[in-house]
Design a protein around this motif. Sequence first.
Motif, PDB file in Angstrom:
ATOM      1  N   PHE A 118       0.868  -1.193   0.040  1.00  0.00           N
ATOM      2  CA  PHE A 118       0.043  -0.064   0.138  1.00  0.00           C
ATOM      3  C   PHE A 118       0.825   1.283   0.021  1.00  0.00           C
ATOM      4  CE2 PHE A 118      -2.539  -3.426   2.116  1.00  0.00           C
ATOM      5  CZ  PHE A 118      -3.802  -3.315   1.339  1.00  0.00           C
ATOM      6  N   ASP A 119       0.328   2.322  -0.335  1.00  0.00           N
ATOM      7  CA  ASP A 119       0.956   3.769  -0.433  1.00  0.00           C
ATOM      8  C   ASP A 119       1.061   3.948   0.938  1.00  0.00           C
ATOM      9  OD1 ASP A 119       1.739   4.407  -3.159  1.00  0.00           O
ATOM     10  OD2 ASP A 119      -0.308   4.371  -3.266  1.00  0.00           O
ATOM     11  N   VAL A 120      -0.306   4.114   1.917  1.00  0.00           N
ATOM     12  CA  VAL A 120      -0.311   4.396   3.147  1.00  0.00           C
ATOM     13  C   VAL A 120      -1.116   3.305   4.093  1.00  0.00           C
ATOM     14  CG1 VAL A 120      -0.952   6.184   4.721  1.00  0.00           C
ATOM     15  CG2 VAL A 120      -0.289   6.770   2.373  1.00  0.00           C
ATOM     16  N   ALA A 121      -0.595   3.110   5.176  1.00  0.00           N
ATOM     17  CA  ALA A 121      -1.292   2.175   6.272  1.00  0.00           C
ATOM     18  C   ALA A 121      -1.550   3.176   7.322  1.00  0.00           C
ATOM     19  CB  ALA A 121      -0.379   1.244   6.682  1.00  0.00           C
ATOM     20  N   ILE A 122      -3.031   3.453   7.302  1.00  0.00           N
ATOM     21  CA  ILE A 122      -3.667   4.076   8.550  1.00  0.00           C
ATOM     22  C   ILE A 122      -3.972   3.269   9.629  1.00  0.00           C
ATOM     23  CG2 ILE A 122      -5.392   5.806   8.971  1.00  0.00           C
ATOM     24  CD1 ILE A 122      -5.561   6.552   6.083  1.00  0.00           C
ATOM     25  N   ILE A 123      -3.453   3.376  10.874  1.00  0.00           N
ATOM     26  CA  ILE A 123      -3.782   2.773  11.953  1.00  0.00           C
ATOM     27  C   ILE A 123      -4.817   3.415  12.859  1.00  0.00           C
ATOM     28  CG2 ILE A 123      -3.065   1.262  13.828  1.00  0.00           C
ATOM     29  CD1 ILE A 123      -0.545   1.001  12.381  1.00  0.00           C
ATOM     30  N   GLY A 124      -6.257   3.050  12.859  1.00  0.00           N
ATOM     31  CA  GLY A 124      -7.371   3.874  13.485  1.00  0.00           C
ATOM     32  C   GLY A 124      -8.184   4.214  12.300  1.00  0.00           C
ATOM     33  N   GLY A 125      -9.539   4.060  12.924  1.00  0.00           N
ATOM     34  CA  GLY A 125     -10.523   4.367  11.783  1.00  0.00           C
ATOM     35  C   GLY A 125     -11.608   5.140  12.268  1.00  0.00           C
ATOM     36  N   GLY A 126     -11.265   6.289  13.121  1.00  0.00           N
ATOM     37  CA  GLY A 126     -12.172   7.400  13.674  1.00  0.00           C
ATOM     38  C   GLY A 126     -12.159   8.402  12.527  1.00  0.00           C
ATOM     39  N   PRO A 127     -12.557   9.449  12.909  1.00  0.00           N
ATOM     40  CA  PRO A 127     -12.599  10.990  12.101  1.00  0.00           C
ATOM     41  C   PRO A 127     -11.545  11.078  11.442  1.00  0.00           C
ATOM     42  CG  PRO A 127     -14.116  11.075  13.859  1.00  0.00           C
ATOM     43  CD  PRO A 127     -13.251   9.905  14.317  1.00  0.00           C
TER      44      PRO A 127
ATOM     45  N   MET B  53       1.629  -6.741   6.382  1.00  0.00           N
ATOM     46  CA  MET B  53       1.261  -6.012   4.905  1.00  0.00           C
ATOM     47  C   MET B  53       2.627  -4.970   5.117  1.00  0.00           C
ATOM     48  SD  MET B  53      -1.993  -3.989   6.203  1.00  0.00           S
ATOM     49  CE  MET B  53      -2.402  -5.778   6.855  1.00  0.00           C
ATOM     50  N   TRP B  54       2.912  -4.214   3.627  1.00  0.00           N
ATOM     51  CA  TRP B  54       3.652  -3.201   3.481  1.00  0.00           C
ATOM     52  C   TRP B  54       3.373  -1.991   3.169  1.00  0.00           C
ATOM     53  CZ3 TRP B  54       5.328  -0.002  -0.518  1.00  0.00           C
ATOM     54  CH2 TRP B  54       6.641   0.595  -0.392  1.00  0.00           C
ATOM     55  N   ALA B  55       3.828  -0.907   3.752  1.00  0.00           N
ATOM     56  CA  ALA B  55       3.209   0.595   3.097  1.00  0.00           C
ATOM     57  C   ALA B  55       4.449   1.313   3.298  1.00  0.00           C
ATOM     58  CB  ALA B  55       2.354   0.899   4.406  1.00  0.00           C
ATOM     59  N   ARG B  56       4.036   2.258   2.128  1.00  0.00           N
ATOM     60  CA  ARG B  56       5.439   3.106   1.953  1.00  0.00           C
ATOM     61  C   ARG B  56       5.425   4.302   3.304  1.00  0.00           C
ATOM     62  NH1 ARG B  56       5.323   7.203  -3.464  1.00  0.00           N
ATOM     63  NH2 ARG B  56       7.456   7.914  -3.337  1.00  0.00           N
ATOM     64  N   ARG B  57       4.242   4.710   3.690  1.00  0.00           N
ATOM     65  CA  ARG B  57       4.116   5.646   4.733  1.00  0.00           C
ATOM     66  C   ARG B  57       3.122   4.921   5.875  1.00  0.00           C
ATOM     67  NH1 ARG B  57       8.360   6.422   2.873  1.00  0.00           N
ATOM     68  NH2 ARG B  57       9.117   8.594   2.302  1.00  0.00           N
ATOM     69  N   VAL B  58       3.229   5.410   7.160  1.00  0.00           N
ATOM     70  CA  VAL B  58       2.184   5.120   8.222  1.00  0.00           C
ATOM     71  C   VAL B  58       1.491   6.229   8.690  1.00  0.00           C
ATOM     72  CG1 VAL B  58       2.073   3.734  10.230  1.00  0.00           C
ATOM     73  CG2 VAL B  58       3.396   2.873   8.467  1.00  0.00           C
TER      74      VAL B  58
ATOM     75  N   TYR C 110       3.717   9.299  10.354  1.00  0.00           N
ATOM     76  CA  TYR C 110       2.895  10.595  10.814  1.00  0.00           C
ATOM     77  C   TYR C 110       1.921  10.350  11.932  1.00  0.00           C
ATOM     78  CZ  TYR C 110       5.000  12.018   6.182  1.00  0.00           C
ATOM     79  OH  TYR C 110       5.879  12.213   5.404  1.00  0.00           O
ATOM     80  N   ALA C 111       1.497  11.408  12.520  1.00  0.00           N
ATOM     81  CA  ALA C 111       0.275  11.215  13.628  1.00  0.00           C
ATOM     82  C   ALA C 111      -0.724  12.180  13.623  1.00  0.00           C
ATOM     83  CB  ALA C 111       0.814  10.980  14.953  1.00  0.00           C
ATOM     84  N   ALA C 112      -2.050  11.739  14.062  1.00  0.00           N
ATOM     85  CA  ALA C 112      -3.217  12.803  13.896  1.00  0.00           C
ATOM     86  C   ALA C 112      -4.010  12.573  14.651  1.00  0.00           C
ATOM     87  CB  ALA C 112      -3.546  13.379  12.480  1.00  0.00           C
ATOM     88  N   GLY C 113      -4.970  13.424  15.131  1.00  0.00           N
ATOM     89  CA  GLY C 113      -6.315  13.128  15.984  1.00  0.00           C
ATOM     90  C   GLY C 113      -6.006  13.145  17.462  1.00  0.00           C
ATOM     91  N   ASP C 114      -6.729  12.424  18.120  1.00  0.00           N
ATOM     92  CA  ASP C 114      -6.869  12.547  19.533  1.00  0.00           C
ATOM     93  C   ASP C 114      -5.546  11.873  20.263  1.00  0.00           C
ATOM     94  OD1 ASP C 114      -9.378  13.183  19.409  1.00  0.00           O
ATOM     95  OD2 ASP C 114     -10.290  11.269  20.430  1.00  0.00           O
TER      96      ASP C 114
END
Length: 310
Positions: free
Chosen positions: A4-13, A102-107, A263-267
Amino acid sequence: MQHFDVAIIGGGPAGLTAAMALSRSLRRVVVLDSVRPPRNVFAKEVHGIVGLDGVSPGEYRRRAWDDLKKYGMAELHEVTGTDVTPGPEDGFTVTAEDSRPMWARRVLLTAGMVDVHPEIEGFGECWGKTVIHCPLCLGWENRDRTWGVVTGDPEFAATAAAGFSAWSDDVIVLTDGATPAGEWGGAAVVEGKIRRLHHIGGDLRAVELADGTVIDRQTLLWQLDQRPVPLIAHLAEHRGLAMDEDGYVEVDGSFRTSVPGVYAAGDLVTEAQAAVESAAGGSGAAFQIIADTGRPSGPSPVGYPSAAQP
């Protein structure tokens, strides 16, 4: 191994908004949405996001995924992330419970925080209804009631004395046993440990202190202690992810963490926690990832029209 290009860990807003921005920028995205209940599971409605105001947390997620499916760029994996390790090449291996790596270019970390609920009788029944964490989230629903602000922070108490008058003209501060020094900014302060909340079906009626004193209150604003989810604690201990003294992930002004490519964002990065704030952070982080990585790694999904097609 899926790529994947990006793995996002967390499925909130934050995570879902980032997934939308990345999808529309032709990035292949995987969203790891933990099987644990989200923080807002106790809330009946999400507020502050124009066009979605008042929908339930579950309905918000359903609508978000309906939107994402139109682009065919994002996958949902309902698993709990367990590790993020650099490599191979310029990327990361992401592992999760009951799932292949899985492999991701960015997280992008958007896993939120875990609230630590006090062991006080009646708290659980009132939480998310008449015991709230954010006046912008549920202040309207609790307007024109008597409020108590639970805090041991004089600066926050001073804010409460004047800042919450839009919702209530009867606001006091309950220190819950804390006796800090400092100016309280004119707030009426009640010291004493809270041992019980009197309520009827989650509708708060009074606060009982350890000495038996009962104080009539209809709403409490209570900013709970929080701790990071296990994955974030693991990354801090073993992968060099920097945390601040309050347990939040440190980021620069562009949502980059101390780990290059993560990277990181949110709560999980701030005490200013609301759905609309998290969504804004997710969008900002996605735009930064796009700027930092350049072209996407693969073509558009089969059958999805390109911008050049009518």
